[in-house]
Design a protein around this motif. Structure first.
Motif, PDB file in Angstrom:
ATOM      1  N   SER A  79      24.669  15.912  42.402  1.00  0.00           N
ATOM      2  CA  SER A  79      23.621  15.260  41.615  1.00  0.00           C
ATOM      3  C   SER A  79      22.512  16.246  41.251  1.00  0.00           C
ATOM      4  CB  SER A  79      23.072  14.025  42.331  1.00  0.00           C
ATOM      5  OG  SER A  79      22.507  14.357  43.572  1.00  0.00           O
ATOM      6  N   ALA A  80      22.237  17.221  42.123  1.00  0.00           N
ATOM      7  CA  ALA A  80      21.234  18.241  41.796  1.00  0.00           C
ATOM      8  C   ALA A  80      21.712  19.121  40.645  1.00  0.00           C
ATOM      9  CB  ALA A  80      20.923  19.089  43.027  1.00  0.00           C
ATOM     10  N   VAL A  81      22.986  19.450  40.626  1.00  0.00           N
ATOM     11  CA  VAL A  81      23.535  20.240  39.517  1.00  0.00           C
ATOM     12  C   VAL A  81      23.430  19.431  38.227  1.00  0.00           C
ATOM     13  CG1 VAL A  81      25.655  21.219  38.532  1.00  0.00           C
ATOM     14  CG2 VAL A  81      25.054  21.683  40.925  1.00  0.00           C
ATOM     15  N   THR A  82      23.774  18.163  38.277  1.00  0.00           N
ATOM     16  CA  THR A  82      23.659  17.307  37.098  1.00  0.00           C
ATOM     17  C   THR A  82      22.216  17.278  36.613  1.00  0.00           C
ATOM     18  OG1 THR A  82      25.523  15.952  37.808  1.00  0.00           O
ATOM     19  CG2 THR A  82      24.030  14.965  36.193  1.00  0.00           C
ATOM     20  N   TYR A  83      21.288  17.139  37.535  1.00  0.00           N
ATOM     21  CA  TYR A  83      19.864  17.147  37.193  1.00  0.00           C
ATOM     22  C   TYR A  83      19.492  18.435  36.471  1.00  0.00           C
ATOM     23  CZ  TYR A  83      14.845  17.679  37.867  1.00  0.00           C
ATOM     24  OH  TYR A  83      13.510  17.903  37.667  1.00  0.00           O
ATOM     25  N   GLU A  84      19.918  19.554  37.023  1.00  0.00           N
ATOM     26  CA  GLU A  84      19.576  20.852  36.425  1.00  0.00           C
ATOM     27  C   GLU A  84      20.182  21.016  35.038  1.00  0.00           C
ATOM     28  OE1 GLU A  84      17.374  23.060  37.241  1.00  0.00           O
ATOM     29  OE2 GLU A  84      16.813  22.023  39.072  1.00  0.00           O
ATOM     30  N   VAL A  85      21.410  20.564  34.855  1.00  0.00           N
ATOM     31  CA  VAL A  85      22.039  20.630  33.528  1.00  0.00           C
ATOM     32  C   VAL A  85      21.239  19.778  32.550  1.00  0.00           C
ATOM     33  CG1 VAL A  85      24.078  19.964  32.183  1.00  0.00           C
ATOM     34  CG2 VAL A  85      24.344  21.193  34.346  1.00  0.00           C
ATOM     35  N   GLU A  86      20.887  18.568  32.959  1.00  0.00           N
ATOM     36  CA  GLU A  86      20.146  17.658  32.090  1.00  0.00           C
ATOM     37  C   GLU A  86      18.761  18.191  31.753  1.00  0.00           C
ATOM     38  OE1 GLU A  86      20.930  14.419  30.682  1.00  0.00           O
ATOM     39  OE2 GLU A  86      22.899  15.265  31.017  1.00  0.00           O
ATOM     40  N   GLU A 103      31.479  30.033  34.917  1.00  0.00           N
ATOM     41  CA  GLU A 103      32.660  29.286  34.492  1.00  0.00           C
ATOM     42  C   GLU A 103      33.144  28.338  35.594  1.00  0.00           C
ATOM     43  OE1 GLU A 103      32.429  32.718  34.274  1.00  0.00           O
ATOM     44  OE2 GLU A 103      31.884  32.677  32.165  1.00  0.00           O
ATOM     45  N   GLU A 104      33.136  28.835  36.825  1.00  0.00           N
ATOM     46  CA  GLU A 104      33.564  27.991  37.947  1.00  0.00           C
ATOM     47  C   GLU A 104      32.594  26.832  38.158  1.00  0.00           C
ATOM     48  OE1 GLU A 104      34.704  28.315  42.700  1.00  0.00           O
ATOM     49  OE2 GLU A 104      34.197  30.133  41.586  1.00  0.00           O
ATOM     50  N   ALA A 105      31.306  27.105  38.043  1.00  0.00           N
ATOM     51  CA  ALA A 105      30.307  26.046  38.196  1.00  0.00           C
ATOM     52  C   ALA A 105      30.501  24.978  37.131  1.00  0.00           C
ATOM     53  CB  ALA A 105      28.900  26.631  38.120  1.00  0.00           C
ATOM     54  N   GLU A 106      30.682  25.418  35.896  1.00  0.00           N
ATOM     55  CA  GLU A 106      30.870  24.460  34.806  1.00  0.00           C
ATOM     56  C   GLU A 106      32.137  23.636  35.007  1.00  0.00           C
ATOM     57  OE1 GLU A 106      30.767  24.297  29.936  1.00  0.00           O
ATOM     58  OE2 GLU A 106      30.838  26.248  30.940  1.00  0.00           O
ATOM     59  N   GLN A 107      33.208  24.299  35.406  1.00  0.00           N
ATOM     60  CA  GLN A 107      34.477  23.590  35.618  1.00  0.00           C
ATOM     61  C   GLN A 107      34.346  22.576  36.762  1.00  0.00           C
ATOM     62  OE1 GLN A 107      37.721  26.171  36.680  1.00  0.00           O
ATOM     63  NE2 GLN A 107      39.256  24.584  36.345  1.00  0.00           N
ATOM     64  N   ARG A 108      33.685  22.961  37.826  1.00  0.00           N
ATOM     65  CA  ARG A 108      33.571  22.103  39.007  1.00  0.00           C
ATOM     66  C   ARG A 108      32.655  20.903  38.773  1.00  0.00           C
ATOM     67  NH1 ARG A 108      31.858  24.878  44.553  1.00  0.00           N
ATOM     68  NH2 ARG A 108      33.641  26.141  43.951  1.00  0.00           N
ATOM     69  N   THR A 110      31.202  19.747  35.629  1.00  0.00           N
ATOM     70  CA  THR A 110      31.204  19.042  34.350  1.00  0.00           C
ATOM     71  C   THR A 110      31.627  17.579  34.492  1.00  0.00           C
ATOM     72  OG1 THR A 110      31.416  21.016  32.999  1.00  0.00           O
ATOM     73  CG2 THR A 110      32.239  18.970  32.040  1.00  0.00           C
ATOM     74  N   PRO A 111      32.628  17.239  35.313  1.00  0.00           N
ATOM     75  CA  PRO A 111      32.965  15.812  35.456  1.00  0.00           C
ATOM     76  C   PRO A 111      31.781  14.959  35.941  1.00  0.00           C
ATOM     77  CG  PRO A 111      34.747  17.156  36.312  1.00  0.00           C
ATOM     78  CD  PRO A 111      33.600  18.095  36.018  1.00  0.00           C
ATOM     79  N   ALA A 112      30.955  15.496  36.827  1.00  0.00           N
ATOM     80  CA  ALA A 112      29.789  14.744  37.308  1.00  0.00           C
ATOM     81  C   ALA A 112      28.767  14.553  36.192  1.00  0.00           C
ATOM     82  CB  ALA A 112      29.139  15.456  38.491  1.00  0.00           C
ATOM     83  N   VAL A 113      28.553  15.583  35.397  1.00  0.00           N
ATOM     84  CA  VAL A 113      27.619  15.491  34.271  1.00  0.00           C
ATOM     85  C   VAL A 113      28.145  14.480  33.257  1.00  0.00           C
ATOM     86  CG1 VAL A 113      26.543  16.754  32.358  1.00  0.00           C
ATOM     87  CG2 VAL A 113      26.761  17.841  34.611  1.00  0.00           C
ATOM     88  N   GLN A 114      29.438  14.511  32.989  1.00  0.00           N
ATOM     89  CA  GLN A 114      30.032  13.570  32.045  1.00  0.00           C
ATOM     90  C   GLN A 114      29.938  12.128  32.565  1.00  0.00           C
ATOM     91  OE1 GLN A 114      33.923  15.322  31.622  1.00  0.00           O
ATOM     92  NE2 GLN A 114      33.311  16.501  29.822  1.00  0.00           N
ATOM     93  N   ALA A 115      30.149  11.940  33.862  1.00  0.00           N
ATOM     94  CA  ALA A 115      30.026  10.596  34.448  1.00  0.00           C
ATOM     95  C   ALA A 115      28.594  10.088  34.308  1.00  0.00           C
ATOM     96  CB  ALA A 115      30.443  10.607  35.915  1.00  0.00           C
ATOM     97  N   TRP A 116      27.623  10.972  34.518  1.00  0.00           N
ATOM     98  CA  TRP A 116      26.213  10.610  34.364  1.00  0.00           C
ATOM     99  C   TRP A 116      25.947  10.152  32.930  1.00  0.00           C
ATOM    100  CZ3 TRP A 116      22.099   9.482  37.116  1.00  0.00           C
ATOM    101  CH2 TRP A 116      20.854   9.520  36.505  1.00  0.00           C
ATOM    102  N   ASN A 117      26.424  10.910  31.968  1.00  0.00           N
ATOM    103  CA  ASN A 117      26.204  10.573  30.564  1.00  0.00           C
ATOM    104  C   ASN A 117      26.919   9.282  30.175  1.00  0.00           C
ATOM    105  OD1 ASN A 117      24.497  12.741  29.999  1.00  0.00           O
ATOM    106  ND2 ASN A 117      26.237  14.106  29.727  1.00  0.00           N
ATOM    107  N   ARG A 118      28.127   9.068  30.684  1.00  0.00           N
ATOM    108  CA  ARG A 118      28.858   7.817  30.405  1.00  0.00           C
ATOM    109  C   ARG A 118      28.102   6.611  30.941  1.00  0.00           C
ATOM    110  NH1 ARG A 118      33.339  10.698  31.733  1.00  0.00           N
ATOM    111  NH2 ARG A 118      33.327   9.862  33.842  1.00  0.00           N
ATOM    112  N   ALA A 119      27.446   6.777  32.069  1.00  0.00           N
ATOM    113  CA  ALA A 119      26.710   5.656  32.665  1.00  0.00           C
ATOM    114  C   ALA A 119      25.603   5.160  31.734  1.00  0.00           C
ATOM    115  CB  ALA A 119      26.135   6.053  34.023  1.00  0.00           C
ATOM    116  N   PHE A 120      25.040   6.044  30.941  1.00  0.00           N
ATOM    117  CA  PHE A 120      24.005   5.620  30.001  1.00  0.00           C
ATOM    118  C   PHE A 120      24.603   4.928  28.784  1.00  0.00           C
ATOM    119  CE2 PHE A 120      21.562   8.524  32.536  1.00  0.00           C
ATOM    120  CZ  PHE A 120      20.350   7.864  32.635  1.00  0.00           C
ATOM    121  N   GLU A 121      25.836   5.250  28.465  1.00  0.00           N
ATOM    122  CA  GLU A 121      26.508   4.587  27.361  1.00  0.00           C
ATOM    123  C   GLU A 121      26.972   3.192  27.770  1.00  0.00           C
ATOM    124  OE1 GLU A 121      29.595   7.318  26.289  1.00  0.00           O
ATOM    125  OE2 GLU A 121      28.136   8.910  25.883  1.00  0.00           O
ATOM    126  N   GLU A 122      27.416   3.061  29.021  1.00  0.00           N
ATOM    127  CA  GLU A 122      27.852   1.779  29.568  1.00  0.00           C
ATOM    128  C   GLU A 122      27.188   1.588  30.920  1.00  0.00           C
ATOM    129  OE1 GLU A 122      32.036   0.828  29.516  1.00  0.00           O
ATOM    130  OE2 GLU A 122      32.365   2.432  28.047  1.00  0.00           O
TER     131      GLU A 122
END
Length: 193
Positions: A79-86, A103-108, A110-122
């Motif tokens: 969640s801290a990584v998601t926060y920092e990306v946002e 690259e490894e950080a982004e790969q590892r 990105t699914p959490a960031v995408q889940a965060w963004n999806r939560a705002f859509e639904e």
């Protein structure tokens, strides 16, 4: 934008979400804030300090507690990584602290960031029966004032702010609109606190 978020005068970057204290049932895939998990990590660590009930704990019990703490810490990191990306941190900045490649950080993560963004859509999903709505955002997105009060109490009771009854909320203000921010003040963001 979901009407409840519009009522807060916020968008994805400044929804009034501050922390844990679940009011609703959530699933393991529900995105959380660093605060959601940090309070649980702290409380879990306290559970490892006391030894009074060791005689009543089965073999491996402390390992089980420690493993749960590691799992909570991993969710906190996610969640801290998601926060920092946002908030605009680059994968290179994040990776430097994780001691891995960008690259490894982004790969590892990105699914959490995408889940965060999806939560705002639904913001809600239906349970398996199709009758119960399950929130997809942290509880505080639905009631930021209550969540901030709870976090202030949590911090005060654990002396996080050393006799500061507003250790969490002191520098936060509710944003009037997504594009209006008070200069020099931190807005109540989805991952503040």
């Amino acid at each position: 934008m979901h009407p409840q978020f519009a009522q807060l005068g916020s968008s994805r970057g400044s929804v009034g979400a501050l922390g844990g204290f679940e009011l609703f049932e959530s699933s393991p895939t529900t995105p959380t804030t660093p605060t959601d998990n940090a309070t649980e990590v702290a409380d879990g660590a306290v559970g490892l300090v006391g030894t009074r009930n060791d005689a009543d704990t089965g073999f491996g019990g402390r390992v089980s507690q420690a493993r749960q703490l590691v799992d909570l810490a991993e969710r906190t990191l996610e969640s801290a990584v998601t926060y920092e990306v946002e908030r605009g941190s680059s994968w290179a900045h994040i990776a430097a602290y994780l001691e891995i490649s960008a690259e490894e950080a982004e790969q590892r993560y990105t699914p959490a960031v995408q889940a965060w963004n999806r939560a705002f859509e639904e913001p809600y999903r239906l349970d398996e029966t199709g009758r119960k709505r399950i929130p997809q955002l942290p509880t505080a997105a639905y009631d930021p004032t209550w969540a901030c009060t709870q976090l202030d109490r949590w911090a005060y009771l654990r002396h996080v702010g050393i006799d500061d009854r507003q250790a969490v909320s002191a520098s936060l203000v509710m944003a009037e609109a997504a594009d209006e921010q008070v200069p020099g003040a931190q807005t109540w963001s989805a991952r503040s606190c």
